[in-house]
Design an enzyme around this catalytic site. Sequence first.
Site, PDB file in Angstrom:
ATOM      1  N   SER A  70      23.552  24.301 -14.093  1.00  0.00           N
ATOM      2  CA  SER A  70      23.845  25.696 -13.773  1.00  0.00           C
ATOM      3  C   SER A  70      25.327  26.018 -13.899  1.00  0.00           C
ATOM      4  CB  SER A  70      23.381  26.015 -12.344  1.00  0.00           C
ATOM      5  OG  SER A  70      24.004  25.145 -11.416  1.00  0.00           O
TER       6      SER A  70
ATOM      7  N   HIS B  89      19.538  26.457 -19.411  1.00  0.00           N
ATOM      8  CA  HIS B  89      19.497  26.670 -17.963  1.00  0.00           C
ATOM      9  C   HIS B  89      18.405  27.648 -17.556  1.00  0.00           C
ATOM     10  CE1 HIS B  89      21.443  28.520 -14.165  1.00  0.00           C
ATOM     11  NE2 HIS B  89      20.698  27.491 -13.832  1.00  0.00           N
TER      12      HIS B  89
ATOM     13  N   GLU C 225      19.537  30.595 -20.019  1.00  0.00           N
ATOM     14  CA  GLU C 225      20.861  30.575 -20.637  1.00  0.00           C
ATOM     15  C   GLU C 225      20.931  29.412 -21.623  1.00  0.00           C
ATOM     16  OE1 GLU C 225      24.041  32.274 -17.388  1.00  0.00           O
ATOM     17  OE2 GLU C 225      23.234  30.272 -17.026  1.00  0.00           O
TER      18      GLU C 225
ATOM     19  N   ASN D  88      25.404  32.731 -13.098  1.00  0.00           N
ATOM     20  CA  ASN D  88      25.930  32.199 -11.839  1.00  0.00           C
ATOM     21  C   ASN D  88      27.334  32.702 -11.537  1.00  0.00           C
ATOM     22  OD1 ASN D  88      24.031  30.752 -10.389  1.00  0.00           O
ATOM     23  ND2 ASN D  88      24.192  28.983 -11.721  1.00  0.00           N
TER      24      ASN D  88
END
Length: 283
Positions: free
Chosen positions: A119, A140, A152, A190
Amino acid sequence: MFVFKAAVVGAGTMGGEIAQTIANADIPVVLKDVDEKFVALGLEKARSLWQSRVDAGKLEPAELERRLGLISGTTTYDGFSDVDFVIEAVPERMAIKQAVFSELDEVTPGHAILASNTSSLSVTEMGEATSRPDMVLGFHFFYPASVMRLVEVIEGEETSPETMQAAVNFAAAIRKTAIRCAEAPGFVVNRILNSAVSELWRVQEEAGTPVPELDKIVQESKAAPMGPFFLADLLGLDTVLHVAEYLEEAYGDRFFVHQQMRELVAAGDLGAKTGKGFYEHGH
């Protein structure tokens, strides 16, 4: 490149869901972990996701068994010699990930793409542990992987355009929407999410607002489907803390790290997976 067979290393919080997502697209997948009990938990997670559809009358029991049969659980690298795409989903520690990538480099065919579900960590550094950094990237998923559509796809410094395109194609094959990202701490989602959540952590700690109260405010305002503390419990406080500290180190004090979270992790209270975190969780 078409993915005829995939593999997932790590059958923890995300691994079982990722394997289920791949099998749900009719692609055989190997699910590996270091201990048989973790493999069993990952397989049970996959079964439960299909079972809920059976219970709702949307899937036949025989079809559940057929799809579950596409997932092969193992504690060794047997079955990795003919995989096309591997997703690493082990704990967010660079040393662990590099060790896994080094092993994968040895046991997978030369054409296989090696991807990380990280992440926030550097894909380039993971690629340095292999002889094929051009075929290493980030892939991800978001929790729960069986539901969340976004993936991602993160480009390391050595990742080739062909590898990136193959990963985007694989995401489409498993019914996910890919967003291409350059390598940067937190990537896209994130970095955005933690910049907002860290301010809620800061407000709670400075004002002393009860955690359930703050979570309720966030949820009832429809700012998010659930509050940041309950979400952290679901994701695993150790993982959330590691990402938060990594972003704080990268971007400075605009990314706040919650002190109680540090204390809970130090005490081994990691949220839903251990039964206790900011909340009590029944098992």
